[in-house]
Design an enzyme around this catalytic site. Structure first.
Site, mmCIF file in Angstrom:
data_model
loop_
_atom_site.group_PDB
_atom_site.id
_atom_site.type_symbol
_atom_site.label_atom_id
_atom_site.label_comp_id
_atom_site.label_asym_id
_atom_site.label_seq_id
_atom_site.Cartn_x
_atom_site.Cartn_y
_atom_site.Cartn_z
ATOM 1 N N ASP A 179 0.719 -1.175 0.123
ATOM 2 C CA ASP A 179 0.044 -0.086 0.152
ATOM 3 C C ASP A 179 0.725 1.263 -0.047
ATOM 4 O OD1 ASP A 179 -2.212 -1.802 0.405
ATOM 5 O OD2 ASP A 179 -2.334 -1.336 2.512
ATOM 6 N N ASP A 232 -8.532 -8.685 7.870
ATOM 7 C CA ASP A 232 -8.074 -7.499 7.029
ATOM 8 C C ASP A 232 -8.259 -6.303 8.067
ATOM 9 O OD1 ASP A 232 -7.265 -8.771 4.520
ATOM 10 O OD2 ASP A 232 -9.431 -8.671 4.160
HETATM 11 C C1 RCB Z 1 -6.362 0.084 0.196
HETATM 12 O O1 RCB Z 1 -7.474 0.694 -0.248
HETATM 13 C C2 RCB Z 1 -8.671 2.266 -3.866
HETATM 14 O O2 RCB Z 1 -8.687 2.670 -5.341
HETATM 15 C C3 RCB Z 1 -9.626 5.389 -7.932
HETATM 16 O O3 RCB Z 1 -10.463 6.447 -8.404
HETATM 17 C C4 RCB Z 1 -10.864 6.245 -9.780
HETATM 18 N N1 RCB Z 1 -13.338 6.206 -13.337
HETATM 19 C C5 RCB Z 1 -6.460 0.051 1.897
HETATM 20 O O4 RCB Z 1 -6.197 1.513 2.121
HETATM 21 C C6 RCB Z 1 -8.319 0.755 -3.727
HETATM 22 O O5 RCB Z 1 -9.190 -0.101 -4.551
HETATM 23 C C7 RCB Z 1 -8.756 5.648 -6.868
HETATM 24 O O6 RCB Z 1 -7.729 6.844 -7.557
HETATM 25 C C8 RCB Z 1 -10.391 6.550 -10.882
HETATM 26 O O7 RCB Z 1 -12.508 6.566 -14.232
HETATM 27 C C9 RCB Z 1 -5.426 -0.871 2.519
HETATM 28 O O8 RCB Z 1 -5.453 -1.048 3.760
HETATM 29 C C10 RCB Z 1 -8.210 0.185 -2.379
HETATM 30 O O9 RCB Z 1 -7.797 -0.968 -2.234
HETATM 31 C C11 RCB Z 1 -8.169 4.907 -6.253
HETATM 32 O O10 RCB Z 1 -7.285 5.129 -5.209
HETATM 33 C C12 RCB Z 1 -11.129 6.769 -12.217
HETATM 34 O O11 RCB Z 1 -14.425 6.064 -13.243
HETATM 35 C C13 RCB Z 1 -5.494 -2.262 1.890
HETATM 36 O O12 RCB Z 1 -4.720 -2.989 2.451
HETATM 37 C C14 RCB Z 1 -7.435 1.021 -1.516
HETATM 38 C C15 RCB Z 1 -9.228 3.884 -5.783
HETATM 39 C C16 RCB Z 1 -12.560 6.367 -12.119
HETATM 40 C C17 RCB Z 1 -5.745 -2.164 0.425
HETATM 41 O O13 RCB Z 1 -6.616 -1.235 -0.167
HETATM 42 C C18 RCB Z 1 -7.742 2.460 -1.528
HETATM 43 O O14 RCB Z 1 -7.780 2.833 -3.110
HETATM 44 C C19 RCB Z 1 -10.258 3.578 -6.662
HETATM 45 O O15 RCB Z 1 -10.886 4.491 -7.157
HETATM 46 C C20 RCB Z 1 -13.248 5.859 -10.818
HETATM 47 C C21 RCB Z 1 -5.772 -3.686 -0.066
HETATM 48 O O16 RCB Z 1 -5.812 -3.624 -1.606
HETATM 49 C C22 RCB Z 1 -7.043 3.342 -0.841
HETATM 50 O O17 RCB Z 1 -7.131 4.808 -1.164
HETATM 51 C C23 RCB Z 1 -11.231 2.580 -6.341
HETATM 52 O O18 RCB Z 1 -12.036 2.047 -7.229
HETATM 53 C C24 RCB Z 1 -12.318 5.993 -9.666
#
Ligand code: RCB
Length: 358
Positions: free
Chosen positions: A135, A313
């Site tokens: 992360d 988790d």
């Molecule tokens: C971590 O969380 C999420 O992803 C994106 O934006 C978009 N569109 C935990 O913090 C991860 O899925 C964001 O930029 C861009 O075009 C940890 O503790 C999520 O997995 C992106 O930032 C374009 O329609 C944990 O261990 C992650 C976001 C469009 C870890 O996960 C979180 O970000 C994504 O949206 C739409 C385990 O994997 C952190 O902020 C979600 O879809 C959205």
């Protein structure tokens, strides 16, 4: 495949996980399910060094692996996760760590790395593969709007550099964590991600031990989805293979022939999340494809199980200091214990829903 760190080695099974699984299987009354559960102890996972207190265990495992290698004539490979950055998990709460930047965190982290290096250099016959800081760099790509992440940026970069350069000196093969398709795989996130990872690789001296990137660590995405999960909302990189195929050429353009490993430990069942950003104890998940170097992709060294399935988790207890509301969403299994601790009911679902079946 000559460059594949797994080639010619047998993966050393984590005794800690094997014990957790054996104890869990004993609690299952249905004999068929119980014996399927017990068989999970033979599937290699990674050992998370998520606190300094765990480092002596690494020494014990390396000694056992070295002895096993000598007695069997098959060289052993130990799989670890480096996971103790100061102000760890800056955009979420469930996995906050033991060090803080304000309280000597960077020096403490360097000491943590030094202790790991000291153990590894005693066993040059054992190969070590490490995932570097889940992360952390991904948060620097997308979450600098979060104060804790913005504040952590220089410390994360210096600390990851310290880990990479010092672990390379003792021959550890490393994969930096690169989030997953639903995080850095969005088209707008891809090139900033590639820039950051290549920069970090360059600053660490382009060591050949920095093999590449780890994706989907502790997440639930398929390597190759039969069809896009509706939550992927039009992202062309709707599974890990599309993400990797999009990212690898960007790294190559910067001169880095990076290869990948992909966590599939809990990816057996798809289309079970309400939002792609949901990551906590997703209900209905099953164990996924077993670890293998037979990956079907030139970019992927191995399918791996980084997250030990059955370990939580994050807690769903709202009065815990590490409570993250993500762990109370409707698609999160509850009640859930603290991150990293055993979640028996969840493990049982992973076993019964395993795909391929156990
Ligand atoms: C971590 O969380 C999420 O992803 C994106 O934006 C978009 N569109 C935990 O913090 C991860 O899925 C964001 O930029 C861009 O075009 C940890 O503790 C999520 O997995 C992106 O930032 C374009 O329609 C944990 O261990 C992650 C976001 C469009 C870890 O996960 C979180 O970000 C994504 O949206 C739409 C385990 O994997 C952190 O902020 C979600 O879809 C959205």
């Amino acid at each position: 495949s000559a460059n594949n760190p797994w080639t010619g080695f047998q993966i050393f099974l984590s005794p800690y996980y094997a014990n957790e699984v054996a104890a869990a299987a004993k609690q299952i009354t249905d004999p068929t399910l119980s014996s399927k559960a017990a068989s999970v102890a033979n599937i290699p996972t990674f050992t998370w060094l998520d606190s300094v207190a765990k480092i002596p265990d690494l020494g014990t495992y390396l000694a056992s692996a070295s002895a096993l290698g000598k007695s069997t004539g098959t060289k052993q490979l130990v799989q670890i996760v480096i996971y103790d950055l100061p102000d760890r998990n800056c955009a979420a709460k469930a996995s906050n760590g033991e060090f803080s930047i304000a309280n000597n965190g960077q020096a403490n982290y360097e000491n943590y790395i030094d202790q790991i290096v000291a153990q590894i250099q005693q066993f040059p016959d054992v190969r070590v593969v490490a995932v570097i800081e889940p992360d952390s760099l991904a948060n620097l790509v997308t979450n600098l709007n979060v104060q804790k992440c913005a504040n952590a940026k220089t410390t994360y970069l210096a600390s990851v550099n310290y880990a990479l350069t010092n672990l390379a000196k003792v021959g550890v093969y490393m994969y930096m964590d690169a989030g997953h398709a639903g995080w850095l795989g969005w088209p707008a996130n891809l090139s900033p991600a590639a820039q950051l990872f290549t920069q970090v690789w360059q600053n660490a001296g382009k060591s050949p031990f920095i093999k590449g990137l780890a994706t989907n660590v502790a997440n639930y995405n398929a390597l190759q989805a039969a069809s896009p999960d509706p939550i992927t909302q039009g992202n062309p990189n709707y599974d890990e293979i599309h993400y990797i195929n999009a990212l690898a050429p960007l790294l190559q353009q910067a001169g880095w022939d990076a290869t990948f490993i992909v966590d599939q430990g809990r990816s057996g069942v798809q289309n079970i999340r309400q939002q792609w950003g949901d990551w906590c104890n997703i209900k209905g998940a099953g164990f996924g494809t077993r670890p293998t170097t037979n990956t079907g992709s030139q970019f992927i060294d191995s399918i791996v199980w980084v997250k030990p399935g059955g370990e939580s988790d994050g807690t769903s207890n709202s009065s815990s200091p590490r409570y993250d509301s993500t762990c109370s969403l409707p698609d999160a299994a509850q009640p859930a214990p603290e991150a990293g601790t055993w979640f028996q009911a969840y493990f049982q679902t992973l076993v019964s829903a395993a795909n391929p079946p156990l």
